[in-house]
Write a protein that holds these residues in place. Structure first.
Motif, short mmCIF file in Angstrom:
data_model
loop_
_atom_site.label_atom_id
_atom_site.label_comp_id
_atom_site.label_asym_id
_atom_site.label_seq_id
_atom_site.Cartn_x
_atom_site.Cartn_y
_atom_site.Cartn_z
N SER A 133 -17.37 -5.29 20.29
CA SER A 133 -18.45 -4.98 21.22
C SER A 133 -17.91 -4.51 22.55
O SER A 133 -18.41 -3.55 23.13
CB SER A 133 -19.33 -6.21 21.43
N SER B 1 -23.46 -2.35 26.68
CA SER B 1 -24.51 -2.68 25.71
C SER B 1 -24.60 -1.63 24.61
O SER B 1 -24.73 -1.96 23.43
CB SER B 1 -25.86 -2.81 26.42
N LYS B 2 -24.51 -0.37 25.00
CA LYS B 2 -24.54 0.71 24.02
C LYS B 2 -23.31 0.61 23.11
O LYS B 2 -23.41 0.76 21.89
CB LYS B 2 -24.58 2.06 24.72
N ASN C 209 -21.62 -2.07 22.43
CA ASN C 209 -21.71 -3.26 21.59
C ASN C 209 -22.37 -2.95 20.26
O ASN C 209 -21.98 -3.51 19.22
CB ASN C 209 -22.48 -4.36 22.31
N LYS C 210 -23.34 -2.08 20.27
CA LYS C 210 -24.02 -1.72 19.02
C LYS C 210 -23.04 -1.05 18.05
O LYS C 210 -23.06 -1.31 16.85
CB LYS C 210 -25.20 -0.80 19.31
N ASP D 239 -20.36 -3.69 16.93
CA ASP D 239 -20.96 -4.64 16.01
C ASP D 239 -21.07 -4.03 14.62
O ASP D 239 -20.79 -4.67 13.60
CB ASP D 239 -22.35 -5.09 16.49
N ALA D 240 -21.46 -2.75 14.57
CA ALA D 240 -21.57 -2.05 13.29
C ALA D 240 -20.19 -1.93 12.63
O ALA D 240 -20.05 -2.12 11.42
CB ALA D 240 -22.20 -0.69 13.48
#
Length: 157
Positions: A14, A56-57, A59-60, A63-64
């Protein structure tokens, strides 16, 4: 790899992808100059907001990537993912946050934070398995970044 390591992997991932988002954010500034500094320093509130948005962007994405590795990736899978996804993403985040500039008076603090992130990234480049074996990776960055307000960056550290 244990579930604990998978959770740690996703947390570090992330952070790494936040840097990629930072690169995009930095390149979309209202300046037409290719310089990494602007004539007017960014306010701390704007810096924190933009950096957290970048994180935050990112992290997506991380995470994927962590989910794609699964709970028990092989060493080869970790090395490949780190080399092909995480390292380029983290470097992009670092470069993007640098491109935001630093709030007036906080240049040294921001430079120090990013220097710590770069040093940890260099460790990861040298040993991609550190992503799952080094529990302190990016923790030194987080110790400075979180109190500064960058709570979305290196959120798991």
């Amino acid at each position: 790899m244990s579930v604990n390591r998978s959770t740690r992997l996703m947390a570090i991932a992330s952070f790494l992808l936040v840097a990629v988002a930072a690169a995009g954010c930095g390149s979309s500034s209202n300046s037409t100059s290719s310089s990494t500094t602007s004539a007017t320093a960014i306010s701390k509130a704007d810096f924190v907001t933009q950096a957290n948005a970048i994180c935050s962007k990112g992290n997506k994405v991380t995470d994927a990537a962590g989910a794609k590795l699964g709970k028990s990736p092989t060493k080869a899978q970790v090395i490949s993912s780190v080399s092909n996804t995480f390292v380029p993403s983290i470097q992009g985040q670092i470069d993007g946050i640098k491109a935001l500039g630093a709030p007036s008076g906080d240049e040294a603090a921001v430079s120090n934070m990013l220097g710590l992130a770069q040093a940890d990234l260099d460790k990861l480049k040298a040993d991609p398995t550190a992503l799952v074996t080094d529990n302190t990776l990016f923790a030194d960055f987080a110790k400075l970044a979180h109190p500064y307000g960058l709570t979305s960056c290196a959120a798991g550290s």
